[in-house]
Design a protein around this motif. Structure first.
Motif, short mmCIF file in Angstrom:
data_model
loop_
_atom_site.label_atom_id
_atom_site.label_comp_id
_atom_site.label_asym_id
_atom_site.label_seq_id
_atom_site.Cartn_x
_atom_site.Cartn_y
_atom_site.Cartn_z
N PHE A 339 0.86 -1.14 -0.26
CA PHE A 339 0.00 0.03 -0.24
C PHE A 339 1.07 1.17 -0.27
O PHE A 339 2.21 1.39 0.72
N VAL A 340 0.53 2.20 -0.94
CA VAL A 340 0.87 3.52 -0.64
C VAL A 340 -0.10 4.75 -0.65
O VAL A 340 -0.85 4.71 -0.46
N LYS A 341 1.12 6.00 -0.36
CA LYS A 341 0.48 6.90 -0.23
C LYS A 341 0.41 8.05 -1.44
O LYS A 341 -0.15 8.89 -1.51
N THR A 342 0.72 6.96 -2.56
CA THR A 342 1.28 7.93 -3.50
C THR A 342 -0.25 8.99 -4.31
O THR A 342 -0.72 8.23 -4.35
N GLY A 365 -2.64 8.80 4.64
CA GLY A 365 -2.63 7.06 4.85
C GLY A 365 -2.70 6.31 4.08
O GLY A 365 -2.55 6.99 2.59
N TYR A 366 -2.08 5.44 4.38
CA TYR A 366 -2.15 4.01 3.49
C TYR A 366 -4.00 3.85 2.96
O TYR A 366 -4.46 2.57 3.22
N PRO A 413 6.94 -5.28 4.75
CA PRO A 413 7.16 -4.93 2.70
C PRO A 413 5.83 -5.64 2.62
O PRO A 413 5.96 -5.68 1.05
N ALA A 414 4.97 -6.68 3.05
CA ALA A 414 4.43 -7.22 2.26
C ALA A 414 2.49 -6.88 2.17
O ALA A 414 2.22 -6.75 1.30
N GLY A 415 1.86 -5.49 3.21
CA GLY A 415 1.25 -5.12 3.06
C GLY A 415 -0.02 -5.81 3.20
O GLY A 415 -0.95 -5.50 2.70
N HIS A 416 0.25 -6.32 4.38
CA HIS A 416 -1.08 -7.56 3.84
C HIS A 416 -1.48 -7.83 5.73
O HIS A 416 -0.44 -8.04 6.65
N GLY A 417 -2.62 -7.63 5.90
CA GLY A 417 -3.54 -8.71 7.11
C GLY A 417 -3.34 -7.58 8.83
O GLY A 417 -3.30 -8.24 9.15
#
Length: 435
Positions: A339-342, A365-366, A413-417
């Motif tokens: 996930f990113v904030k861009t 936020g993400y 690193p994975a953005g899960h959970g």
């Protein structure tokens, strides 16, 4: 020029600059009390109200086959939302027969609003008739004003639904757009069975087939049923083996309509996003040369604007998930695609060159993953809903960013959970492995 966009749950102000035209975007928060989490929905609008259909009421799908896309998380209601009055109404789908009810509860439905009608194609969910999760081969048409009135008045919604079946729309995770009288079903895949990140042959198995195509067709009415007509498939695995992508209507030079296919996943030879884009029009398709899209690779809110005076087409992307993000003045590559904030703007200049620009202010936020931009109906637009930049007034409100998934902690690193559902949040069903 300053353009206002309202959104759920957060406030953001950023400046966006094109090569010849300049404008800024300001976001203001709107919180509709009691409107719980919703994700992966389809939407339409009429007289300032939204009709929300399908999706799920939980966050990012879990990674265990028995828990992923479970029945309690299905959205079994139709919502009508008034974002100005901050009111909403719901109608349960349980009174409908399963053949109608289950596709309306699906996630990642391809959809398109045409006047008073909302066309829903495919989507992934649990079928009571098949007794398993599946991608639905259904075309469902809703009468938007009549459905809204029925929901608000708590009346029978069955008379306002028509449905047909066709295996050629058995797709989830793609997108549906229209040029003239022709529909374009872009990318996506067919997924049959329970989601299982360890692969199709371990534990409960599944089938997965990317369309690798843009499916082009018209529609015709046959009594109460809507059917495909003049069907053609543009097959190209190198270009269209992608899903969970952004597909955005465009205005081409001299006012012609087109569609641009941005990024998406997964590359045929790697579990990574595409970094290119493909342009579609009535004559066919072509890859944009000399362009790399580094940011905003999964579905996120997009705002298309065409500056007719300078013949410049811009698309603004808000957050989501991506292989690249900025850390200070450094571009960071993360193959886990977090996930990113861009916030970025991709522009096609009058000479055909495309450029991508990272905005100076990030999302707070993400956020943004799977959210939608819903324009205000009074905003000047072309027939394909691209905003008319030249006709916008300074400080004009143009629409809403509704929903989107919120990453509760650092996603790397994975953005899960660790994702929680916001009101209107859309997690990414089938967004990660298996590819």
């Amino acid at each position: 020029m300053k353009v206002w966009v309202s959104c759920a749950m957060f406030l953001l102000s950023s400046a966006l600059y094109s090569q010849k035209s300049s404008f800024s975007v300001q976001l203001q928060p709107i919180v509709i009390e009691g409107l719980g989490g919703l994700q992966s929905f389809a939407w339409a609008q009429h007289e300032g109200k939204w009709l929300l259909v399908g999706g799920r009421r939980d966050g990012l799908h879990r990674r265990q086959p028995f828990a992923a896309f479970d029945l309690p998380g299905h959205n079994d209601q139709i919502y009508v939302v008034d974002p100005v009055q901050q009111k909403f109404w719901t109608k349960n789908l349980n009174s409908l027969p399963a053949s109608l009810r289950d596709p309306l509860k699906a996630t990642n439905i391809q959809f398109h609003q045409e006047g008073h009608l909302l066309l829903l194609a495919g989507g992934y969910g649990f079928s009571e008739e098949a007794a398993r999760h599946t991608t639905f081969p259904t075309l469902t048409v809703l009468d938007v004003p009549a459905m809204m009135e029925a929901v608000i008045q708590n009346q029978d919604i069955l008379p306002h639904i028509r449905q047909g079946t066709d295996s050629r729309v058995q797709v989830t995770g793609g997108d549906l757009k229209k040029i003239g009288n022709t529909y374009y079903l872009v990318g996506g895949h067919k997924f049959i069975g329970s989601y299982n990140p360890t692969g199709p042959n371990h534990g409960p198995g599944f089938e997965q087939h990317y369309t690798d195509a843009v499916r082009v067709f018209k529609l015709r009415e046959d009594g109460q049923t809507i059917r495909l007509d003049s069907f053609v498939s543009w097959d190209n695995a190198d270009y269209f083996h992608r899903r969970d992508l952004n597909v955005v209507s465009q205005i081409l030079p001299e006012g012609r309509e087109g569609i641009t296919v941005y990024s998406g996943v997964f590359q045929p030879a790697a579990n990574l996003p595409f970094l290119d884009c493909i342009h579609l029009n009535e004559q066919g398709y072509a890859r944009q040369e000399n362009f790399i899209q580094y940011f905003n690779h999964y579905h996120c809110p997009t705002i298309p604007l065409f500056d007719n005076a300078n013949q410049e087409m811009s698309t603004v992307f808000f957050g989501g998930m991506a292989q690249y993000y900025m850390q200070g003045d450094k571009k960071i590559k993360d193959d886990n695609v977090p996930f990113v904030k861009t916030i970025t703007k991709v522009s096609r200049l009058a000479n055909g060159e495309m450029i991508e620009m990272v905005m100076p202010l990030e999302m707070p936020g993400y956020l943004g993953s799977g959210a939608h931009f819903i324009p205000m109906e009074e905003v000047p637009v072309y027939s394909n809903h691209v905003l008319k930049y030249d006709s916008l007034k300074d400080n004009q409100a143009v629409g809403f960013l509704y929903g989107g998934a919120k990453e509760a902690g650092d996603p790397r690193p994975a953005g899960h959970g660790r994702e929680e559902a916001l009101p209107g949040a859309r997690a990414h069903p089938l967004s990660q492995r298996p590819p």
